[in-house]
Write an enzyme that holds these catalytic residues in place. Sequence first.
Site, mmCIF file in Angstrom:
data_model
loop_
_atom_site.group_PDB
_atom_site.id
_atom_site.type_symbol
_atom_site.label_atom_id
_atom_site.label_comp_id
_atom_site.label_asym_id
_atom_site.label_seq_id
_atom_site.Cartn_x
_atom_site.Cartn_y
_atom_site.Cartn_z
ATOM 1 N N LYS A 52 17.584 33.252 -10.345
ATOM 2 C CA LYS A 52 18.543 32.726 -11.327
ATOM 3 C C LYS A 52 18.776 33.778 -12.418
ATOM 4 O O LYS A 52 19.901 34.015 -12.839
ATOM 5 C CB LYS A 52 18.006 31.419 -11.939
ATOM 6 C CG LYS A 52 18.064 30.233 -10.963
ATOM 7 C CD LYS A 52 17.309 28.994 -11.447
ATOM 8 C CE LYS A 52 17.310 27.916 -10.366
ATOM 9 N NZ LYS A 52 16.503 26.723 -10.696
ATOM 10 N N GLN A 96 12.066 24.442 -14.935
ATOM 11 C CA GLN A 96 11.908 24.459 -13.471
ATOM 12 C C GLN A 96 10.886 23.412 -13.037
ATOM 13 O O GLN A 96 9.815 23.283 -13.637
ATOM 14 C CB GLN A 96 11.471 25.868 -13.031
ATOM 15 C CG GLN A 96 11.437 26.093 -11.538
ATOM 16 C CD GLN A 96 12.813 26.055 -10.865
ATOM 17 O OE1 GLN A 96 13.822 26.403 -11.459
ATOM 18 N NE2 GLN A 96 12.858 25.616 -9.626
ATOM 19 N N ASP A 119 21.079 21.737 -15.824
ATOM 20 C CA ASP A 119 20.592 21.202 -14.545
ATOM 21 C C ASP A 119 21.105 19.774 -14.314
ATOM 22 O O ASP A 119 20.984 19.241 -13.206
ATOM 23 C CB ASP A 119 19.058 21.148 -14.553
ATOM 24 C CG ASP A 119 18.431 22.179 -13.627
ATOM 25 O OD1 ASP A 119 19.107 22.640 -12.688
ATOM 26 O OD2 ASP A 119 17.251 22.504 -13.849
HETATM 27 N N1 GUN Z 1 13.164 22.616 -8.499
HETATM 28 C C1 GUN Z 1 13.789 22.651 -7.311
HETATM 29 N N2 GUN Z 1 15.121 22.749 -7.493
HETATM 30 C C2 GUN Z 1 15.322 22.786 -8.830
HETATM 31 C C3 GUN Z 1 16.491 22.912 -9.646
HETATM 32 O O1 GUN Z 1 17.635 22.977 -9.175
HETATM 33 N N3 GUN Z 1 16.267 22.935 -10.974
HETATM 34 C C4 GUN Z 1 15.024 22.839 -11.518
HETATM 35 N N4 GUN Z 1 14.915 22.840 -12.856
HETATM 36 N N5 GUN Z 1 13.940 22.717 -10.805
HETATM 37 C C5 GUN Z 1 14.088 22.705 -9.456
#
Ligand code: GUN
Length: 291
Positions: A52, A96, A119
């Site tokens: 990311k 995350q 998110d």
């Molecule tokens: N864990 C797995 N996929 C994601 C996501 O898209 N965002 C976040 N914050 N955690 C994740």
Amino acid sequence: MQLLDGKKILSEIIEELSEQVKAHALKGQRPPCLVAVLVGDDGASQTYVSSKEKNSAACGFTSRILRFEASLTQEQLINEIEKLNNDIEVDGFIVQSPLPKHISAQKIFDAIAPDKDVDGFNTLNTGKLTKGMDSFVPATPLGIMELLKRYKIETSGKHCVVIGRSDIVGRPLSILLSLPNANATVTLCHSRTKNLEQHTLQADIIIAALGQPEFLKAHMVKEGAIVIDVGISRIDDASKKNGFRLSGDVKFDEVSAKCAYITPVPGGIGLMTIASLLQNTMKAYHAKFEN
Ligand code: GUN
């Protein structure tokens, strides 16, 4: 069979976002800023967050990762979130998941200011999504919708079968597909669904998002269907340098021989998730600069 190429679409989106960043710079405005919060040392999370950050930089965004030990308390994490909520230089941030067991993920997502919740995991954004209101939509389902749109795959009147009802993929995706701009007929299957095959065999579009490697087999898929594979599991593989290989929820070799379109793993929905997170960050930035 045609591959739905997440890598190609991610590059297109990075190009579009870079152009927008340059246009803002000409007006003297700073670039968008995305922060990722990482608690603990989960290997897959480290990889996602680095990717990311790398792709944010490719758009010209500022981005940083805040790393904390797994022993961080819920209260300390909420304090860190408050700082990010109040930081006018930060447009959007994500925490995350998975988080350590002593921390309630939903309490954390609900501590994020809704206008920085790129998110789309907090309750306000989830509620708005269910009502078809403008909101931040979770990046994986949004990325799936974007991929279908860019490949001009019609959803209106189509029967979409979603396998998996997780908070972050299956359930929000089932809502997005049923909203008036997608107009699909949606069946949401999960671990208690009886005769799953009976449903998947009728699907025009199947989205496998249950997290079980190679679960969807050719005999479960109608000839000419469109197959979206959200799974990305690490399977031990001594022949690989890093000791594992990645596997989706679809048995790719046999299903790809039968369907019209399919997403690869890796190179499919994982990259679209990143693309949508970047688009959500630009949306948060625009909302700030347009006010
Ligand atoms: N864990 C797995 N996929 C994601 C996501 O898209 N965002 C976040 N914050 N955690 C994740």
